[in-house]
Motif scaffolding. Structure first.
Motif, PDB file in Angstrom:
ATOM      1  N   ASN A  81       0.826  -1.214   0.000  1.00  0.00           N
ATOM      2  CA  ASN A  81       0.000   0.000   0.000  1.00  0.00           C
ATOM      3  C   ASN A  81       0.857   1.259   0.000  1.00  0.00           C
ATOM      4  O   ASN A  81       0.502   2.258  -0.637  1.00  0.00           O
ATOM      5  N   ALA A  82       1.992   1.227   0.693  1.00  0.00           N
ATOM      6  CA  ALA A  82       2.912   2.369   0.680  1.00  0.00           C
ATOM      7  C   ALA A  82       3.502   2.550  -0.716  1.00  0.00           C
ATOM      8  O   ALA A  82       3.589   3.676  -1.221  1.00  0.00           O
ATOM      9  N   ALA A  83       3.903   1.445  -1.346  1.00  0.00           N
ATOM     10  CA  ALA A  83       4.442   1.521  -2.706  1.00  0.00           C
ATOM     11  C   ALA A  83       3.397   2.084  -3.664  1.00  0.00           C
ATOM     12  O   ALA A  83       3.706   2.944  -4.496  1.00  0.00           O
ATOM     13  N   GLN A  84       2.158   1.626  -3.549  1.00  0.00           N
ATOM     14  CA  GLN A  84       1.085   2.132  -4.408  1.00  0.00           C
ATOM     15  C   GLN A  84       0.875   3.626  -4.190  1.00  0.00           C
ATOM     16  O   GLN A  84       0.708   4.387  -5.147  1.00  0.00           O
ATOM     17  N   ALA A  85       0.899   4.050  -2.929  1.00  0.00           N
ATOM     18  CA  ALA A  85       0.726   5.478  -2.629  1.00  0.00           C
ATOM     19  C   ALA A  85       1.842   6.304  -3.259  1.00  0.00           C
ATOM     20  O   ALA A  85       1.599   7.386  -3.803  1.00  0.00           O
ATOM     21  N   LEU A  86       3.072   5.799  -3.223  1.00  0.00           N
ATOM     22  CA  LEU A  86       4.187   6.522  -3.820  1.00  0.00           C
ATOM     23  C   LEU A  86       4.060   6.553  -5.347  1.00  0.00           C
ATOM     24  O   LEU A  86       4.290   7.587  -5.975  1.00  0.00           O
ATOM     25  N   LEU A  87       3.672   5.436  -5.934  1.00  0.00           N
ATOM     26  CA  LEU A  87       3.487   5.394  -7.393  1.00  0.00           C
ATOM     27  C   LEU A  87       2.454   6.403  -7.861  1.00  0.00           C
ATOM     28  O   LEU A  87       2.574   6.955  -8.956  1.00  0.00           O
ATOM     29  N   GLU A  88       1.462   6.648  -7.053  1.00  0.00           N
ATOM     30  CA  GLU A  88       0.412   7.607  -7.438  1.00  0.00           C
ATOM     31  C   GLU A  88       0.892   9.049  -7.413  1.00  0.00           C
ATOM     32  O   GLU A  88       0.206   9.928  -7.912  1.00  0.00           O
TER      33      GLU A  88
END
Length: 86
Positions: free
Chosen positions: A77-84
């Motif tokens: 979820n942290a990786a997804q947040a950063l990708l966004e």
């Protein structure tokens, strides 16, 4: 912002494979000649049988947080947040 939507990759058979946000982020960082992302647990709450984790991912000057009921889920979820944000 299209990077956050790159979650599928076709293989030789033409079938799509789901790629995790952690994998996408790592590959993107390598392609940009950035250091690999680092993940750290910043908070753990709840009883042992029902933990919740908050994880922060750092990638150079970029940072994001994610939560989950497992360390892995929080990291994804942290990786997804950063990708966004890229």
């Amino acid at each position: 912002r299209a990077l956050s939507r790159v979650l599928f990759r076709s293989d030789a058979t033409g079938a799509g494979a789901i790629r995790s946000p952690k994998t996408v982020l790592q590959e993107w960082a390598q392609g940009q000649s950035l250091p690999l992302p680092t993940y750290r647990i910043v908070e753990t709450t709840g009883p042992e049988h029902s933990r919740a984790f908050v994880v922060e991912v750092d990638l150079g000057d970029l940072h994001a947080r994610g939560t989950g009921h497992s360390k892995r889920e929080a990291q994804e979820n942290a990786a997804q947040a950063l990708l966004e944000t890229v």
